[in-house]
Design a protein around this motif. Structure first.
Motif, PDB file in Angstrom:
ATOM      1  N   GLU A  77       0.819  -1.216   0.000  1.00 33.14           N
ATOM      2  CA  GLU A  77       0.000   0.000   0.000  1.00 33.14           C
ATOM      3  C   GLU A  77       0.853   1.266   0.000  1.00 33.14           C
ATOM      4  OE1 GLU A  77      -3.927   0.180   2.128  1.00 33.14           O
ATOM      5  OE2 GLU A  77      -2.801   1.605   3.366  1.00 33.14           O
ATOM      6  N   PHE A  78       0.427   2.223  -0.827  1.00 32.22           N
ATOM      7  CA  PHE A  78       1.055   3.542  -0.887  1.00 32.22           C
ATOM      8  C   PHE A  78      -0.022   4.604  -0.678  1.00 32.22           C
ATOM      9  CE2 PHE A  78       3.741   0.793  -3.421  1.00 32.22           C
ATOM     10  CZ  PHE A  78       5.029   1.170  -3.076  1.00 32.22           C
ATOM     11  N   SER A  79       0.346   5.685   0.006  1.00 27.81           N
ATOM     12  CA  SER A  79      -0.578   6.802   0.229  1.00 27.81           C
ATOM     13  C   SER A  79       0.055   8.097  -0.260  1.00 27.81           C
ATOM     14  CB  SER A  79      -0.935   6.929   1.712  1.00 27.81           C
ATOM     15  OG  SER A  79      -1.746   5.851   2.126  1.00 27.81           O
ATOM     16  N   PHE A  80      -0.773   8.929  -0.896  1.00 33.36           N
ATOM     17  CA  PHE A  80      -0.307  10.194  -1.456  1.00 33.36           C
ATOM     18  C   PHE A  80      -1.221  11.318  -0.972  1.00 33.36           C
ATOM     19  CE2 PHE A  80       0.550   6.706  -4.384  1.00 33.36           C
ATOM     20  CZ  PHE A  80       1.931   6.791  -4.481  1.00 33.36           C
ATOM     21  N   ASN A  81      -0.608  12.339  -0.386  1.00 33.34           N
ATOM     22  CA  ASN A  81      -1.358  13.454   0.190  1.00 33.34           C
ATOM     23  C   ASN A  81      -1.230  14.677  -0.723  1.00 33.34           C
ATOM     24  OD1 ASN A  81      -2.407  15.540   1.750  1.00 33.34           O
ATOM     25  ND2 ASN A  81      -1.661  14.666   3.664  1.00 33.34           N
ATOM     26  N   PHE A  82      -2.360  15.081  -1.315  1.00 35.07           N
ATOM     27  CA  PHE A  82      -2.395  16.196  -2.271  1.00 35.07           C
ATOM     28  C   PHE A  82      -2.865  17.507  -1.633  1.00 35.07           C
ATOM     29  CE2 PHE A  82      -2.810  12.423  -4.878  1.00 35.07           C
ATOM     30  CZ  PHE A  82      -2.288  12.731  -6.125  1.00 35.07           C
TER      31      PHE A  82
END
Length: 271
Positions: A66-71
């Motif tokens: 799992e990868f998470s990206f905060n925009f």
């Protein structure tokens, strides 16, 4: 006649310069439009691992990488941001979220490899900005068996995703056999033999060791540039005719070259 020729040549030159200036002006305008969206994305990691767990011959869990990206810091001078997107590069469709509802996009890879992914944001005037990102996904397999006289094989599939940029650089394994106390009057020693075979069934490595009561033995091995197929770890227990039961824990995992992009963690808040 000579002066007329010079004037005509000068006129043509001026026209060419004007056309060139117009082309350059268009590029600048396009560049300005492209830069209307200020894409800022934070991510703590660019490598993750798929984890497979087997207990007593049955798969009990499989968790994707799992990868998470905060925009949340992404802005646009051309309108309101409407969508954040992530194209994983693994052959599946891009994933998008509504920017008005959420700024964190999460994706879970189900296959291992090195992937060229793309982050993107779009505003309500269709202005966009994107960023390419290289992600590394490994595979870890653990097989545990308790009270067994005949351990089942442990296997791992080294074939990466079809869209992976690279093949696994290594296969590593660590296998431990424990001979628990049999509560018998005599010590029961077992002979443990590990055999690692590639996808073609060819024996690539083997090791044997004797394990007495209340003792354990561990074998570790590494294969470089392994065949991208299903590898098998076989474990044979020879108790000399006795019905001795052992506990086995085997771990096999892929190792890719660390070619992923650098993480971009969110900076700490000022105190």
């Amino acid at each position: 006649m000579h002066k007329a020729t010079i004037r005509a040549s000068g006129l043509i030159l001026l026209m060419l310069i004007g056309m060139l200036a117009g082309c350059l002006g268009s590029d600048e305008d396009a560049s300005e439009e492209d830069s209307l969206v200020d894409l800022v994305v934070y991510y703590d990691s660019t490598n993750a691992t798929i984890i497979e767990i087997h207990n007593n011959g049955q798969q009990t869990s499989r968790d994707g990488a799992e990868f998470s990206f905060n925009f949340r810091e992404t802005r646009s001078d051309g309108g309101d941001i409407v969508t954040f997107s992530f194209s994983p590069g693994d052959g599946t469709d891009a994933v998008s979220i509504d920017a008005a509802e959420n700024s964190v996009l999460t994706y879970s890879y189900q296959t291992h490899g090195i992937f060229e992914a793309t982050l993107m944001a779009k505003d309500d005037d269709n202005n966009t900005a994107s960023q390419d990102l290289t992600l590394r996904v490994d595979l870890f397999h653990r097989d545990s068996q308790t009270g067994t006289q005949n351990p089942s094989d442990a296997t791992i599939d080294l074939a990466p995703d079809d869209d992976s940029l690279e093949l696994p650089a290594q296969l590593k394994l660590k296998s431990t056999v424990e001979n628990p106390d049999s509560f018998a009057w005599v010590e029961n020693t077992v002979q443990v033999t590990w055999t690692l075979k590639n996808g073609s069934g060819v024996e690539m490595a083997t090791e044997s060791e004797q394990v007495g009561d209340e003792q354990s033995a561990t074998w570790e091995n590494q294969q470089n540039t392994p065949e991208t197929a299903v590898w098998t770890l076989e474990i044979n227990i020879d108790a000399g005719g006795d019905s001795e039961e052992v506990n086995v824990t085997s771990e096999l995992w892929t190792v890719y070259d660390e070619d992923e992009s650098e993480p971009n963690p969110e900076p700490p808040s000022p105190e």
